[in-house]
Design a protein around this motif. Structure first.
Motif, short mmCIF file in Angstrom:
data_model
loop_
_atom_site.label_atom_id
_atom_site.label_comp_id
_atom_site.label_asym_id
_atom_site.label_seq_id
_atom_site.Cartn_x
_atom_site.Cartn_y
_atom_site.Cartn_z
N UNK A 54 -7.04 -2.86 29.71
CA UNK A 54 -7.54 -1.57 29.20
C UNK A 54 -8.18 -1.70 27.83
N UNK A 55 -7.93 -2.83 27.13
CA UNK A 55 -8.37 -2.99 25.74
C UNK A 55 -7.84 -1.83 24.90
N UNK A 456 -9.22 7.39 33.46
CA UNK A 456 -9.15 6.89 32.09
C UNK A 456 -8.63 5.45 32.07
N UNK A 457 -7.62 5.17 32.87
CA UNK A 457 -7.03 3.84 32.87
C UNK A 457 -7.89 2.80 33.59
N UNK A 458 -8.62 3.23 34.62
CA UNK A 458 -9.47 2.29 35.37
C UNK A 458 -10.82 2.95 35.65
N UNK A 494 -17.26 1.27 32.47
CA UNK A 494 -16.63 1.29 31.15
C UNK A 494 -15.27 0.61 31.22
N UNK A 495 -14.80 0.15 30.07
CA UNK A 495 -13.37 -0.15 29.91
C UNK A 495 -12.69 1.11 29.39
N UNK A 496 -11.38 1.12 29.44
CA UNK A 496 -10.65 2.27 28.87
C UNK A 496 -11.01 2.46 27.41
N UNK A 497 -11.06 1.34 26.67
CA UNK A 497 -11.37 1.41 25.24
C UNK A 497 -12.73 2.03 24.98
N UNK A 498 -13.73 1.62 25.79
CA UNK A 498 -15.08 2.16 25.62
C UNK A 498 -15.12 3.65 25.96
N UNK A 499 -14.40 4.02 27.00
CA UNK A 499 -14.38 5.42 27.42
C UNK A 499 -13.77 6.31 26.34
N UNK A 515 -2.69 9.83 28.35
CA UNK A 515 -2.83 9.51 29.76
C UNK A 515 -3.23 8.06 29.97
N UNK A 516 -3.85 7.45 28.95
CA UNK A 516 -4.26 6.05 29.07
C UNK A 516 -3.05 5.12 29.21
#
Length: 575
Positions: A54-55, A456-458, A494-499, A515-516
């Motif tokens: 998830x970064x 959000x997570x994936x 996106x990654x989680x971090x980017x989102x 929620x992440x």
């Protein structure tokens, strides 16, 4: 001017959060994630987790969470722009800005000012070694006990007497004279013309955290006034944001245990001469919040050194008030008061390094100084004492330190405990002040919550997903956020971090971060299926809603009759 979002997105993608955090906080593998004791609060058992997939990092103890940018902002106490520049620097990238002619001109001017300030610094250092008056300057330095090594390490120079020492170097370059005027090195005459700001002074270059010369402090060599003369505020120098000697300290020490804050440049240099090379000066101002951020970011302990007179005590109190809202777990701010009539320069010469450092080790803790000072201000008025103490303690963000001070205050006031004090005096805790507004995401197990959490997570599960027009017709709390997420993730992976970075300014970003790291208990291999089930459920919500709307109508248009027939068929198929 804003940094392009594409650059931020790429930066987050290129930084590996595990490597970034592990460099500062040693991590241990824990399943598919990594763990450590949280760097943001005191704990004995690890509750801080970092996800490479998830970064993203999250602490189950204090709730700290975020991506690489959030970590750098929190850990290094940087603002958003500085955090971006710090991460970009680690990758060897230049941070771009959105296109703007004015901004390009500003950037060009800043580069020219840095260059000219460096040239001025070389001029002053050259004058110290080659000017006709160099002998008397070196004699002054010798009387102050400063060696050539110390003079060199701090880049100390000499501004020669006369009105055009520095100006003369640019007599054929009027454009550079104009920029030196902007940089505060020249002063414009009322009747036209210019002259040097610094004349016949010992010169101390002030460097920013990148080592660039941004200003100067000049000390008079004789009995002239003012004793110290600083550069004025300029486009590249804001004295409330800088600390003299901090760059040199960081060059000398990789890991700084203690930083001592003193008043003058000469104090910093004199202490370094005696081997106490961890002092900085606050440039003649009361220590600002920005300067405290720098201090706390760069050391484990900050010792504020003041004269022992009334003015020194009042300055220390202002520093305490500035520091309180900034303190976090592990921060250690102390206060050291000198004998009246002494400054660090004079005292260290009298008593030497060992005795001076003994005084540093005996400096009063923030708690001691706080309650001692309050006691002096309100010797016979417990009510006023308690009220002022409460007002100050409420400013503290760190709940651990807050509770320690409340326990001390309750003991001083003769109360049973901090809880007793809170009830009687109406103390507002941080927990009450910082309740997260998660409106729109209630219902721990709802399909809507699950859909948002999985996305959000994936975020890859939303890529190229067919449009869901029915969802835009729903009015469920949180549906707007889901529609925004679907629209964004449909376009690219996106990654989680980017989102989360994309939604940094969004009203629901705090809930998204929660929620992440929410344990939805859906196995990785079932994520795509469960996500689509949630979308199906939401679409059925629309179908039910629309069926009810149409069935309650007395008359229908042709289109509505067709739609109602289709809805009835779907409803039958569901059963």
């Amino acid at each position: 001017m804003a940094i392009p979002r594409d650059f931020i997105n790429d930066l987050v993608a290129r930084i590996d959060i595990v490597d970034l955090i592990n460099h500062r906080v040693p991590l241990k593998k824990a399943g598919k994630n990594y763990s450590a004791c949280c760097p943001f609060h005191s704990e004995k058992s690890p509750s801080f987790t970092v996800s490479r997939d998830k970064q993203f990092y999250h602490c189950f103890g204090c709730g700290a969470h975020g991506n690489a940018i959030d970590f750098v902002m929190e850990y290094d106490r940087l603002d958003f722009i500085d955090a971006i520049e710090d991460l970009a620097g680690q990758l060897g990238l230049e941070v771009p800005r959105e296109n703007s002619p004015n901004k390009r001109r500003d950037d060009g001017l800043s580069r020219d000012l840095y260059q000219l300030m460096e040239e001025a610094n070389h001029f002053f250092q050259h004058s110290l070694r080659h000017h006709a008056d160099k002998q008397q300057v070196w004699q002054y330095l010798e009387r102050r006990g400063l060696s050539e090594d110390i003079v060199t390490s701090f880049g100390i120079g000499f501004a020669p007497p006369g009105w055009d020492g520095l100006l003369g170097k640019y007599k054929h370059h009027p454009e550079n004279q104009e920029k030196l005027l902007t940089a505060g090195m020249l002063i414009a005459k009322d009747g036209g013309g210019r002259y040097d700001r610094f004349r016949d002074r010992l010169m101390f270059p002030i460097r920013d955290r990148r080592g660039r010369v941004v200003g100067f402090g000049g000390r008079v060599l004789g009995d002239g006034t003012p004793k110290y003369l600083n550069s004025p505020e300029t486009p590249i120098f804001h004295k409330g944001n800088e600390l003299y000697g901090l760059y040199e300290l960081k060059q000398a020490h990789r890991d700084v245990d203690t930083v001592m804050v003193v008043e003058g440049y000469m104090d910093v240099v004199a202490l370094a001469q005696f081997g106490i090379d961890y002092a900085v000066a606050s440039l003649g101002t009361s220590t600002t919040a920005e300067q405290f951020q720098l201090l706390l970011r760069n050391s484990k302990r900050v010792v504020c050194c003041y004269d022992g007179d009334k003015a020194g005590t009042e300055a220390a109190w202002r520093a305490l008030e500035t520091a309180l809202p900034l303190l976090k777990p592990g921060d250690n701010v102390r206060f050291m008061f000198l004998p009246q009539g002494e400054d660090p320069d004079s005292l260290v010469r009298q008593i030497g390094k060992q005795a001076f450092e003994q005084r540093i080790s005996e400096a009063s803790s923030l708690e001691q100084f706080l309650f001692t000072r309050l006691g002096e201000n309100h010797p016979n008025d417990k009510g006023s004492y308690a009220q002022q103490a409460i007002n100050l303690i409420e400013k503290i963000q760190d709940s651990v330190l807050q509770n320690i001070l409340l326990e001390s205050l309750s003991h001083t006031l003769g109360m049973n405990s901090a809880d007793d004090l809170k009830k009687k005096l109406g103390f507002t805790t941080n927990a009450k002040r910082q309740q997260v507004n998660a409106k729109g995401l209630k219902g721990r197990g709802t399909p809507l919550r699950l859909a948002i959490a999985l996305l959000v997570q994936q975020p890859h599960i939303g890529y190229q997903l067919v449009a869901q027009p029915a969802l835009s017709q729903l009015t469920l709390p949180g549906i707007t956020l889901l529609n925004e997420l679907l629209a964004l993730t449909r376009q690219q992976v996106f990654t989680t971090a980017q989102l989360l970075e994309h939604f940094r300014e969004h009203s629901q970003v705090t809930a998204m971060k929660k929620l992440a790291q929410w344990d939805h208990q859906v196995a990785d291999e079932n994520v795509d299926i469960e996500f689509k089930k949630s979308l199906v459920w939401l679409n059925h919500q629309y179908i039910d809603l629309r069926y009810q709307e149409l069935s309650l109508k007395q008359t229908h248009t042709k289109e509505e009759r067709i739609q109602l027939q289709k809805l009835i068929a779907i409803m039958k198929a569901k059963t």
